[in-house]
Scaffold this active site. Sequence first.
Site, PDB file in Angstrom:
ATOM      1  N   TRP A 193       0.823  -1.208   0.000  1.00  0.00           N
ATOM      2  CA  TRP A 193       0.000   0.000   0.000  1.00  0.00           C
ATOM      3  C   TRP A 193       0.862   1.266   0.000  1.00  0.00           C
ATOM      4  CZ3 TRP A 193      -3.606   2.202  -2.023  1.00  0.00           C
ATOM      5  CH2 TRP A 193      -4.470   3.144  -1.457  1.00  0.00           C
TER       6      TRP A 193
ATOM      7  N   ARG B 162      11.897   0.320   6.163  1.00  0.00           N
ATOM      8  CA  ARG B 162      12.689  -0.133   7.301  1.00  0.00           C
ATOM      9  C   ARG B 162      13.903  -0.945   6.835  1.00  0.00           C
ATOM     10  NH1 ARG B 162       9.989  -3.378  12.289  1.00  0.00           N
ATOM     11  NH2 ARG B 162       9.537  -1.248  12.955  1.00  0.00           N
TER      12      ARG B 162
ATOM     13  N   LYS C   9      -5.129   0.857   8.366  1.00  0.00           N
ATOM     14  CA  LYS C   9      -6.492   0.518   8.756  1.00  0.00           C
ATOM     15  C   LYS C   9      -6.470  -0.483   9.905  1.00  0.00           C
ATOM     16  CE  LYS C   9      -8.136   1.129   3.992  1.00  0.00           C
ATOM     17  NZ  LYS C   9      -8.749   0.476   2.818  1.00  0.00           N
TER      18      LYS C   9
ATOM     19  N   GLY D 225     -10.657   3.672   1.991  1.00  0.00           N
ATOM     20  CA  GLY D 225     -11.598   3.359   0.927  1.00  0.00           C
ATOM     21  C   GLY D 225     -11.293   2.025   0.296  1.00  0.00           C
TER      22      GLY D 225
ATOM     23  N   ALA E 148      -3.855  -2.497  -3.561  1.00  0.00           N
ATOM     24  CA  ALA E 148      -2.629  -1.767  -3.853  1.00  0.00           C
ATOM     25  C   ALA E 148      -2.161  -1.970  -5.287  1.00  0.00           C
ATOM     26  CB  ALA E 148      -1.532  -2.193  -2.874  1.00  0.00           C
TER      27      ALA E 148
ATOM     28  N   LYS F 282     -14.022  -3.413   8.749  1.00  0.00           N
ATOM     29  CA  LYS F 282     -14.322  -4.206   7.544  1.00  0.00           C
ATOM     30  C   LYS F 282     -13.357  -5.379   7.409  1.00  0.00           C
ATOM     31  CE  LYS F 282     -10.742  -2.692   4.906  1.00  0.00           C
ATOM     32  NZ  LYS F 282      -9.865  -3.404   3.932  1.00  0.00           N
TER      33      LYS F 282
ATOM     34  N   THR G  98     -13.542  -5.823   0.208  1.00  0.00           N
ATOM     35  CA  THR G  98     -12.742  -6.717   1.036  1.00  0.00           C
ATOM     36  C   THR G  98     -13.429  -8.053   1.302  1.00  0.00           C
ATOM     37  OG1 THR G  98     -11.926  -4.725   2.130  1.00  0.00           O
ATOM     38  CG2 THR G  98     -11.388  -6.797   3.170  1.00  0.00           C
TER      39      THR G  98
ATOM     40  N   SER H  12      -8.111  -9.953  -1.311  1.00  0.00           N
ATOM     41  CA  SER H  12      -8.119  -9.402   0.043  1.00  0.00           C
ATOM     42  C   SER H  12      -7.399 -10.345   0.993  1.00  0.00           C
ATOM     43  CB  SER H  12      -9.559  -9.189   0.522  1.00  0.00           C
ATOM     44  OG  SER H  12      -9.623  -9.100   1.929  1.00  0.00           O
ATOM     45  N   ARG H  13      -6.405  -9.845   1.695  1.00  0.00           N
ATOM     46  CA  ARG H  13      -5.635 -10.685   2.614  1.00  0.00           C
ATOM     47  C   ARG H  13      -6.504 -11.222   3.745  1.00  0.00           C
ATOM     48  NH1 ARG H  13      -0.864  -6.302   3.202  1.00  0.00           N
ATOM     49  NH2 ARG H  13      -2.701  -5.010   3.001  1.00  0.00           N
TER      50      ARG H  13
ATOM     51  N   VAL I 261       0.575  -8.454   6.198  1.00  0.00           N
ATOM     52  CA  VAL I 261      -0.248  -8.377   7.403  1.00  0.00           C
ATOM     53  C   VAL I 261      -1.728  -8.412   7.046  1.00  0.00           C
ATOM     54  CG1 VAL I 261      -0.880  -6.917   9.365  1.00  0.00           C
ATOM     55  CG2 VAL I 261       1.512  -7.070   8.643  1.00  0.00           C
TER      56      VAL I 261
END
Length: 334
Positions: A18, A38, A111, A139, A143, A194, A251, A257-258, A282
């Site tokens: 994202w 990182r 989120k 929203g 990604a 969500k 989602t 969607s993960r 994640v």
Amino acid sequence: MNERTGIQRIGILGSGAWGTALAAAVTAAGRQALLWARNPALAQEINNQNGNSVYLPHIALDPSIRATSDAGDLAGIDALLLVVPAQHLRGIASGLNAILPKDLPLVLCCKGIERGSGKLMTEVAAEVLPGRPQAVLSGPTFAAEVAAGLPTAVTLASDDAALATALAEALGNRTFRPYISQDLIGAEVGGAVKNVIAIACGIVQGRALGENARAALITRGLAEIVRLGLAKGGRAETLMGLSGFGDLTLTCTAVQSRNYALGLALGEGANFEDLMSVRLTVAEGVESAAAVTILAKSLNIEMPISRAVNAILHQGADIDAVIGSLLARPFTTE
């Protein structure tokens, strides 16, 4: 930055899918994107190979995107998008307070709800980066589609109308379309809860319970989202928009969607610990399920679907028993 209309240099804290996609949107809008990673090796790949093979494979990035692993490089930006995982926001952002200008606009793009404290991301940011103006970007967004320049609409919420307009002009382009709102809380709650509902929808699909059941979960899940949003001071109309119903629909209906994919695997019989041990990205709904359950209890509101997902993920509850308990709830009005 002396004038908010002069937002040109935009920092992105977080180089996952994202964050990288938002860097692509920023450059498409004609602004300068500085992406903080990182991992120094990932920053080097973005700079030298114009790609992020770890999180956005097969997407060619604009060569103007610059990446760094030195947070000190963020000192010269005009606005900062915070795109790190929700549970890591406090730890990562707390080290930036001495680096960032006190009037630097912050845009919360992660989120989730902080586990333990039950705080929204704006509340966490206000504690670790105090005094800075805030906005929320949320929203229905995958990604890879944003990075590829496919049409996308988002909510951009701020209680400062001038800031919201300036950010929309800085971030928006031909295919990335921000819609302005003043309701930060509503935008945050929709984006966080969500993910929990999406895990539930995945479980239902994995158990082959049918499209009727998924439609019911989405609808009753939206009721839970609105209930929590109102209790926190958000607006119902926000949760019927892009950052609520729009994000929920996306989602809960796509394996991309993960959170949905995690629920689907669980519903098909996979072991939760095994799934989490091999995941690279994640699924925010995992931690948010626990945080939402605690927050709902503190606000004295009913969120049975969220509570059921938390029981499956964190309390070892049997999936079929949990589904049975949901179906055994008393009949009530809608």
